[in-house]
Design a protein around this motif. Sequence first.
Motif, short mmCIF file in Angstrom:
data_model
loop_
_atom_site.label_atom_id
_atom_site.label_comp_id
_atom_site.label_asym_id
_atom_site.label_seq_id
_atom_site.Cartn_x
_atom_site.Cartn_y
_atom_site.Cartn_z
N SER A 222 51.25 47.87 37.78
CA SER A 222 52.25 48.39 36.84
C SER A 222 52.24 49.91 36.87
CB SER A 222 51.97 47.89 35.42
OG SER A 222 53.00 48.31 34.53
N CYS A 223 53.42 50.51 36.79
CA CYS A 223 53.56 51.96 36.76
C CYS A 223 54.03 52.39 35.37
CB CYS A 223 54.58 52.44 37.79
SG CYS A 223 54.22 51.96 39.49
N GLY A 224 53.40 53.42 34.81
CA GLY A 224 53.85 53.89 33.51
C GLY A 224 52.71 54.44 32.67
N GLN B 161 48.63 49.13 30.38
CA GLN B 161 47.41 48.33 30.53
C GLN B 161 47.53 47.03 29.73
OE1 GLN B 161 43.78 50.59 29.92
NE2 GLN B 161 44.69 52.41 30.86
N GLU B 162 48.21 47.08 28.59
CA GLU B 162 48.43 45.86 27.80
C GLU B 162 49.29 44.87 28.59
OE1 GLU B 162 50.22 47.07 24.14
OE2 GLU B 162 48.75 48.65 23.78
N THR B 163 50.29 45.40 29.28
CA THR B 163 51.16 44.56 30.11
C THR B 163 50.36 43.90 31.23
OG1 THR B 163 53.02 46.05 29.66
CG2 THR B 163 53.24 44.56 31.54
N LEU B 164 49.47 44.67 31.84
CA LEU B 164 48.65 44.14 32.91
C LEU B 164 47.66 43.10 32.40
CD1 LEU B 164 48.01 47.41 34.95
CD2 LEU B 164 49.28 45.40 35.72
N ALA C 204 46.18 36.36 37.06
CA ALA C 204 45.96 37.38 38.09
C ALA C 204 44.47 37.72 38.13
CB ALA C 204 46.79 38.62 37.81
N ASP C 205 43.98 38.11 39.31
CA ASP C 205 42.55 38.36 39.50
C ASP C 205 42.15 39.80 39.17
OD1 ASP C 205 41.68 35.74 40.67
OD2 ASP C 205 43.24 36.29 42.11
N LYS C 206 43.01 40.74 39.52
CA LYS C 206 42.71 42.15 39.25
C LYS C 206 44.01 42.90 39.05
CE LYS C 206 40.43 42.73 43.09
NZ LYS C 206 39.71 43.32 44.24
N ALA C 207 43.91 44.13 38.58
CA ALA C 207 45.11 44.91 38.26
C ALA C 207 44.97 46.34 38.75
CB ALA C 207 45.38 44.89 36.76
N ILE C 208 46.11 46.95 39.02
CA ILE C 208 46.18 48.37 39.37
C ILE C 208 47.15 49.02 38.41
CG2 ILE C 208 46.78 50.07 41.12
CD1 ILE C 208 46.22 47.94 43.26
N HIS C 209 46.67 50.00 37.64
CA HIS C 209 47.54 50.74 36.74
C HIS C 209 47.80 52.12 37.34
CE1 HIS C 209 48.08 53.22 32.82
NE2 HIS C 209 49.24 52.85 33.33
N VAL C 210 49.05 52.36 37.73
CA VAL C 210 49.46 53.66 38.25
C VAL C 210 49.96 54.46 37.05
CG1 VAL C 210 50.89 54.89 39.91
CG2 VAL C 210 50.11 52.56 40.42
N GLU C 211 49.09 55.32 36.52
CA GLU C 211 49.40 56.00 35.27
C GLU C 211 50.40 57.14 35.48
OE1 GLU C 211 47.20 57.35 31.18
OE2 GLU C 211 46.00 57.07 32.99
#
Length: 253
Positions: free
Chosen positions: A63-65, A70-73, A81-88
């Motif tokens: 997710s970008c934003g 992070q709540e969305t992820l 989902a197994d893992k997440a990437i947050h593009v801040e």
Amino acid sequence: MARVLVGCKRVIDYAVKIRVKPDKTGVVKQNVKHSLNPFDEIAVEEAVRMKEKKIATEIVALSCGPSQCQETLRTALAMGADKAIHVEIPDKDYEHVTSLHVSKILAKAAKEINADVVIVGKQSIDDDSAQTAQMVAALLDWPQATFISKAEKVDNVLKITREIDGGLENITAKLPAVISADLRLNEPRYATLPNIMKAKKKPMEKKTPKDFEVDLSSRFDVISVVDPPSREAGVKVESVDDLVSKLKDAGVV
């Protein structure tokens, strides 16, 4: 197939009445309920079902934003989902982020994690652009299958049923590929309390657009954002002749 990358956009919740800012520069987002874009939720569900069928081995949500993404992820992680990437991306910069910016980040991320499939919702309910999947496919030079309502993996090929204006179209797409989820692809599951608790312990990597060498410079200026014109009240007619007469006066018939 080994790894699936799923795009997850944070949007104003579908049940919220949108209000335009007094200065006409955009819509009010502060203190407004946000949630995972419904079409992206369908994309996450499809990725989870692929894993349940042992077609996929790992699901990565991106997710970008702003930090609230992070709540969305966490929602995607709770779904499976197994893992997440947050593009801040800070709020002030996120206002100018376009589908092309996000597509470049998704394409770079797909290469970085060696994804075999990229799944996104067919569109987001805030800007309704419906162009991210197409752009990601072009940037990666991968086959694309958009607006899909059914997907089945046979050997190294995805058999796809997609929705078009005239009905349904059956196509095949060789892997790796980019697909976008339509409304009738599936019905997303509710995250159970145990899975919500587990999601808090799943890994979430923080990155910035610079990590993907993506320039967020704005390519357009917003002149004004206004509410759509209100609909005029209808008119009752006494007979069919009156109806036909009014339609003729309006130039309809």
